[in-house]
Design an enzyme around this catalytic site. Sequence first.
Site, short mmCIF file in Angstrom:
data_model
loop_
_atom_site.label_atom_id
_atom_site.label_comp_id
_atom_site.label_asym_id
_atom_site.label_seq_id
_atom_site.Cartn_x
_atom_site.Cartn_y
_atom_site.Cartn_z
N ASP A 63 41.60 38.69 38.29
CA ASP A 63 40.47 39.55 39.70
C ASP A 63 38.91 38.35 40.06
OD1 ASP A 63 39.79 41.69 41.31
OD2 ASP A 63 38.58 41.61 40.20
N GLU A 80 42.49 35.44 42.64
CA GLU A 80 42.18 35.62 43.65
C GLU A 80 40.65 34.66 43.61
OE1 GLU A 80 40.03 40.33 45.21
OE2 GLU A 80 39.79 39.07 43.76
#
Length: 489
Positions: free
Chosen positions: A189, A248
């Site tokens: 993330d 990401e």
Amino acid sequence: MTDWWRNAVIYQVYVRSFADGNGDGVGDLIGVRDRLPYLTGLGVDALWLTPFYPSPMADFGYDVADHRDVDPLFGTLADAKALIDEAHGHGLRIIVDIVPNHTSAAHPWFQQALRGERRERYIFRDTPNDWESIFGGSAWTQVADGQWYLHLFDPSQPDLNWDDQEVRGEFESILRFWLDLGVDGFRVDVAHGMVKPRGLPDVGRGNQATMVGAEPVPFFDNDEVHEIHRSWRRVLDSYPGERVGVAEAWAPTPERLANYVRPDELHQAFNFHYLFAPWDAAGLREVIDASLATSASVGAPTTWVLSNHDVKRHVTRYGSLARARAAALLTLALPGSAYVYNGEELGLPEVLDLPPELCQDPQRLRDPDSGRDGCRVPLPWTRDGGWRDPWLPIPAGWAELSVQAQEGVPGSTLELYRTALRLRRDLTGDLVWHDSPEGTLMFSRGPVVCVVNLTAEPVDFGVDGTLLIASDVPGAGDSAAWWKVKCQP
């Protein structure tokens, strides 16, 4: 299988909305285990699970309070181990989220920091700069003794200081904990944002982000972050079975994105440039060409994604189910790895009329136009939903979009995905473009030709071959089809 991740189809399980195994209205790990036969039958290769760690749930689990356990809302650590093992028994790999940019404010480390202890693990300073939170407002919150801490997201998500060696060592230990438990990799993330610009300079209001589609790309796509990803790659490579890292990373260009997947860094990066490409033949071809070229320059596979838990579902973005079905066949025909967001195989649209009092996304609370609740509505397994008091209401109009309504029905979106995923395994070779009418795309991979009509009018592509699959009548407006030919066009 060597380099399984290069051509894999990875299914994103938004855990709280996928399947409820204990009847409390919230999806959980038992629910995912119960649906492993469904996922195997769908034809995907791996599952990516969104965070299920202990959390106050201020940002639906992306505010992690303990990286080595499971929140009771989702089950137990034993449930996680059982899911990993059973998935492997079905031939499915498991990728879990790792959230390294920040912790929850409830994390023991931050509670220590609030007491004035070990603040070097986070980013504190006496005077805030002008940075803004991605969720809106200032990125700084003041604590009782007058100092300020940085949070690029919600104030309950304080940013970690990745210059601190204890932070780096802790996360390598967390990776090893889950790798030892059997996971096959991590989706990282905010992989671009862990390292901040030196000195935390003011940037001027409105200058700290560029835009990719509708999403902000923070100005700190910082080169120093790559040292961290290299160290993580060494951890992944120390385990058998090709464990993978997926970034990401919001990067301003495909060239910058390719930096995250150099041979000694992560294995894949989400292709947001493709996700936000318009429903336009020329625009899509440009993004596809750029994506293939830049990933090839570093020897990495290109990834293709149409929807996820942070953006409006592509049925709604593109404006129709017909376009979404055509986009699915286009995407699954491209070389590389594809991601399928749970429910997209059912043709689910964004839910745009959720009662405001039920919406819980912290991003929406600061900007009502950017809420993500509508793409997170629980999946309809049966015509009546199949949930008892789901955490967000399932629209009554989804009855005919449910798994029960579509399973085994020729021409349904679910069966379209199942067929395409089965046929995709036989696609080989590089993409070769062919001339086609304006507003359309035509390319081949080996003996398979994919045609996409992005106009409203029917088109005769003149393909001489055997029709393998079509999203609509071949050549119809907003449609796609795959043909097997003896000779390329």
